[in-house]
Motif scaffolding. Structure first.
Motif, mmCIF file in Angstrom:
data_model
loop_
_atom_site.group_PDB
_atom_site.id
_atom_site.type_symbol
_atom_site.label_atom_id
_atom_site.label_comp_id
_atom_site.label_asym_id
_atom_site.label_seq_id
_atom_site.Cartn_x
_atom_site.Cartn_y
_atom_site.Cartn_z
ATOM 1 N N ARG A 1 -0.533 87.381 31.495
ATOM 2 C CA ARG A 1 0.340 86.636 32.648
ATOM 3 C C ARG A 1 0.551 85.718 32.888
ATOM 4 N NH1 ARG A 1 3.660 91.337 33.010
ATOM 5 N NH2 ARG A 1 4.104 91.072 35.984
ATOM 6 N N THR A 2 0.025 84.487 32.931
ATOM 7 C CA THR A 2 0.622 83.031 33.105
ATOM 8 C C THR A 2 0.859 81.881 32.482
ATOM 9 O OG1 THR A 2 -2.439 82.193 32.814
ATOM 10 C CG2 THR A 2 -1.744 83.176 34.879
ATOM 11 N N LYS A 3 0.768 82.742 30.954
ATOM 12 C CA LYS A 3 1.215 82.402 29.606
ATOM 13 C C LYS A 3 2.682 82.389 29.990
ATOM 14 C CE LYS A 3 -2.050 82.912 26.359
ATOM 15 N NZ LYS A 3 -2.355 83.734 24.956
ATOM 16 N N TRP B 1 -9.401 89.532 32.936
ATOM 17 C CA TRP B 1 -9.193 88.596 32.392
ATOM 18 C C TRP B 1 -8.257 88.235 31.377
ATOM 19 C CZ3 TRP B 1 -10.111 84.041 35.352
ATOM 20 C CH2 TRP B 1 -10.095 83.017 34.246
ATOM 21 N N ALA B 2 -8.342 88.887 30.647
ATOM 22 C CA ALA B 2 -7.036 88.971 29.444
ATOM 23 C C ALA B 2 -6.068 89.056 30.017
ATOM 24 C CB ALA B 2 -7.579 89.568 28.506
#
Length: 118
Positions: free
Chosen positions: A116-118, A110-111
């Motif tokens: 990666r989505t930032k 999850w981290a």
């Protein structure tokens, strides 16, 4: 409709028996240290035969049937510590650690996804 209900009842009964067996094994610490397992097996050797005899007598009284005398259970004269399979201990320790490891890995995943989505 009836076959579905019957199959559901069979499934629930089997699941209850299996869950009870797992609970009993966990509660009596049968998969723990071999000293405790040996003590539990000795306790079972003392308790189970009289209980089976009493149940047989009860069943005979209720049904009116005669039950032949059961032979005495065999005596095991060995220590579990000498014959305990180390593979069983390894598998059971891995199974007991699985939920915490799954939680740890899911937090890491999850981290990673958040990063990666930032």
């Amino acid at each position: 409709m009836v076959p579905r209900v019957w199959s559901l009842m069979r499934f629930l009964i089997k699941g209850s028996v299996a869950g009870g067996a797992v609970y009993l094994v966990y509660d009596q610490e049968l998969l723990g240290p071999s000293d405790k397992s040996q003590a539990v097996l000795q306790k079972a050797e003392e308790v189970v035969p009289p209980a089976m005899y009493q149940f047989g007598q009860y069943l005979c009284e209720q049904t009116g049937l005669k039950m032949p005398q059961l032979p005495a259970p065999p005596k095991f004269n060995f220590h579990i510590r000498d014959t305990w399979n180390s593979g069983i201990i390894t598998v059971m320790s891995a199974l007991s650690a699985a939920p915490s490891k799954a939680r740890e890995y899911s937090k890491e995943g999850w981290a990673y996804l958040k990063e990666r989505t930032k």
